[in-house]
Motif scaffolding. Sequence first.
Motif, mmCIF file in Angstrom:
data_model
loop_
_atom_site.group_PDB
_atom_site.id
_atom_site.type_symbol
_atom_site.label_atom_id
_atom_site.label_comp_id
_atom_site.label_asym_id
_atom_site.label_seq_id
_atom_site.Cartn_x
_atom_site.Cartn_y
_atom_site.Cartn_z
ATOM 1 N N UNK A 98 0.834 -1.197 0.000
ATOM 2 C CA UNK A 98 0.000 0.000 0.000
ATOM 3 C C UNK A 98 0.872 1.251 0.000
ATOM 4 N N UNK A 99 0.416 2.249 -0.740
ATOM 5 C CA UNK A 99 1.043 3.569 -0.721
ATOM 6 C C UNK A 99 -0.049 4.622 -0.746
ATOM 7 N N UNK A 100 0.311 5.839 -0.375
ATOM 8 C CA UNK A 100 -0.626 6.960 -0.381
ATOM 9 C C UNK A 100 0.086 8.194 -0.904
ATOM 10 N N UNK A 110 7.356 1.290 9.421
ATOM 11 C CA UNK A 110 8.285 2.166 8.725
ATOM 12 C C UNK A 110 7.614 2.751 7.502
ATOM 13 N N UNK A 111 7.604 4.066 7.402
ATOM 14 C CA UNK A 111 7.030 4.769 6.258
ATOM 15 C C UNK A 111 8.165 5.381 5.436
ATOM 16 N N UNK A 112 8.264 4.981 4.168
ATOM 17 C CA UNK A 112 9.330 5.463 3.291
ATOM 18 C C UNK A 112 8.714 6.275 2.161
ATOM 19 N N UNK A 172 3.661 14.084 -2.821
ATOM 20 C CA UNK A 172 4.479 13.184 -2.012
ATOM 21 C C UNK A 172 3.797 11.820 -1.937
ATOM 22 N N UNK A 173 4.546 10.771 -2.252
ATOM 23 C CA UNK A 173 4.048 9.396 -2.144
ATOM 24 C C UNK A 173 4.879 8.658 -1.108
ATOM 25 N N UNK A 174 4.218 7.851 -0.283
ATOM 26 C CA UNK A 174 4.924 7.083 0.738
ATOM 27 C C UNK A 174 4.240 5.742 0.952
ATOM 28 N N UNK A 175 4.994 4.790 1.499
ATOM 29 C CA UNK A 175 4.435 3.494 1.836
ATOM 30 C C UNK A 175 3.546 3.622 3.064
ATOM 31 N N UNK A 223 -2.200 -1.261 -3.919
ATOM 32 C CA UNK A 223 -3.294 -0.347 -3.606
ATOM 33 C C UNK A 223 -2.719 1.040 -3.383
ATOM 34 N N UNK A 224 -3.340 2.024 -4.023
ATOM 35 C CA UNK A 224 -2.859 3.402 -3.927
ATOM 36 C C UNK A 224 -3.986 4.260 -3.359
ATOM 37 N N UNK A 225 -3.734 4.854 -2.182
ATOM 38 C CA UNK A 225 -4.749 5.640 -1.491
ATOM 39 C C UNK A 225 -4.594 7.112 -1.890
ATOM 40 N N UNK A 226 -5.677 7.689 -2.432
ATOM 41 C CA UNK A 226 -5.664 9.054 -2.935
ATOM 42 C C UNK A 226 -6.913 9.776 -2.469
ATOM 43 N N UNK A 227 -6.838 11.112 -2.438
ATOM 44 C CA UNK A 227 -8.047 11.867 -2.131
ATOM 45 C C UNK A 227 -8.852 12.077 -3.411
#
Length: 548
Positions: free
Chosen positions: A113-115, A308-310, A277-280, A343-347
Motif C-alpha cells: 500500500x502507498x498513499x 516504517x514509512x518510506x 508526495x508518495x509514501x508506503x 493499492x494506492x490511497x488518494x483523495x
Amino acid sequence: MRIRDELGELFSDAEFAQAFGVRGRRGWSPGLLALVTVLQFAENLTDRAAAHRVRFGMDVKYALGMELDDPGFDASVLSEFRARLVEHGLEERALDLLLTTLKDKGLVKAGGQQRTDSTRVLAAVRDLNRLELAGETLRAALESLACAAPDWLAEAVPIRQWTERYGPRIDSWQLPSSQAQRTELALAYGRDGFALLEAAHAADALVWLRELPAVQVLRAVWLQNYTRTVSETGREVKRREREDLPPSRLRLTSPYDLDARYGLKQGSWWTGYKVHISETCDPEEEKENIPADGGTAPGSGSDAAGPLRIITNIATTDATVTDAEMTEPVHHMLAARDLLPAEHYLDSGYPSAELIVGMKQSFGVTLVTPVLLDSSPQARSGAGFSRTAFTIDWDNRQATCPRGHTSTWWSPAVQRGTKAIVVKFDKETCHPCPVRDKCTRARSGGRTLSLRSRDQQQVLDEARTQQTSQEWRAKYATRAGVEGTIHQAVAVTGMRRARYRGLQKTHLEHAYSAVALNLIRLDAWWNGHPLDRTRSSHLARLDLSLSA
C-alpha cells in the motif's frame, strides 16, 4: 551516524560523474556534497550554516568519513553543486540511490500500500499584482541593460527621468491609492516598456541586446498585459482586460522566476508550485518479515517505533497543474523505480472513472479513493429514480426503466471534454407514466441518462456503492496519514517555501528533502523511537497521568 553504520556509503562519486569534468582544478567529492545537501535539509540549514556544520560538527564529519582536522569547503560550493545537478538532470539521483539501497535490504518493495497527496509551495519571489509586475519587470530589464550596455542605454532612454521612476524596487515605495492614479501609472509603464523594446529591436541596435533574458521577459510580460493600437493621433497603449489575459498556466508572475504560476486551491491563491508526495503505508503486521540484514537488531526497531514509512516519490509541478493531471505521471515515476503499489490511497482530487480503469489496466494498481457521487436531481434528493434504478443492457445498447420500458436512443457523445453515452426514453412512453414526477423533470421529452463506457461505468457504480460502507471508510482512513508526512516536510525541511527559483531547482530541493525525511525516519525506526503523535494539551496529559 546511525545511517552511516547501517547503510555505509550511500552516494558514490561515480553516480554523479557525468556532471563533473576530468580536467581543471581539483574539486570536492560529489558523493559527499550530496550527503551534505541531505543533512542540510534534515536540519533546514542555509548553505553557510551547512558549511559551518561540516567544518566544526564531529557528528557530520563522522557521517561524511572526514578527518577531524579537515577544513571543509566554502558555502558557494553547494550552490555550484546544485547548478551542476540541475544542468545534467540529476535532481532525483540521490533519492533513487537511497531507494535502491533500501530495496536491496528489503525495507521497501513493490506491491503493498502507498498513499499520495499534494500541497502548495510558495515561490522564492514576492507576490506581485499586475501593476507591480509591470513596474518590476521594466526595472529588471533596465538593470540588466545598464550592466550589459550602459553606453547604449544612456542614449536610448532619458536616464535621469527614468531613474526616479525605476531606480528603487517596486516594493520599496507605496503605490498610489486611487484607481485613476494606478491606471495612469500602469499606462506610463506600458509606454516606457514599448519604447525600450523598440530601441532594443531597432535595426541599428546590437542584436545581442534583444537576446538578454531580462529583455525577453519584458517582451513576454508586455505581450500578456498590454496592447497597442494605431489611431489618428498615433499609437495608443492599453492594458488588457482581465478576460483577455492568457490562462494562468501561461502567464508570468515574476520577472525573477519564470516557472512560478498563480495557483488556486480551496479558495486560496498563491504564487509558486505544488509538490506531490508518495509514501508506503503498509499495515504494521506486514513489516514483521523484514530480513535481518535490514539493519534492525533483535528487540529494537519496528516493534518499538511502529511501521516504517518510506517516501517513494516526489513530483513537483507549477501551481496550475491539477491533482488529476498527475495521477498517471506519478504511477509512471513509481513504475520506473519498480515501486508500484498494489493499492494506492488518494483523495478525491486525483481520480476519475477513466483513471481508475486506466491505472488498473496499465499498472495493475487499485486506486482506493472516493469518487464523486451521482449529481442527478433524483440522486441528490434521494426520493426519485436515480441512474442505478435503471438496468443497462450493454450488449444490446439498451436501458430498461423501473417500470419495464426500454430506451429508444443510444448515442456516443462528448460532455465537458469527456466521452459519454447518451440514453433517451421515448416521450410517448414517459408522458403517461404514473411515476413520471419521480423520474424526470423534463417538460416535453422523456428521461435521459448519461453513461460512461462499460468498464468505467461499472467501476464508478461499484466505487459509489463501496464508499458508503463503514468497512470501506475504515480502510480509507489509512490515507489520512499522508497529511502528517506533509506536516513533517514543512516543519523539518521548510518545504512550504521554495529556497530556490525555477521549477528544476525547486524539484531538486524537494527530492533532497525526501531523502532527508527518509533518513530521519530510518534513524527513528532503527533506534526504536515511536512516531510523533498529535500534540495533546496539558490538561489531557494530566488526566492521563491521574488515570494511570
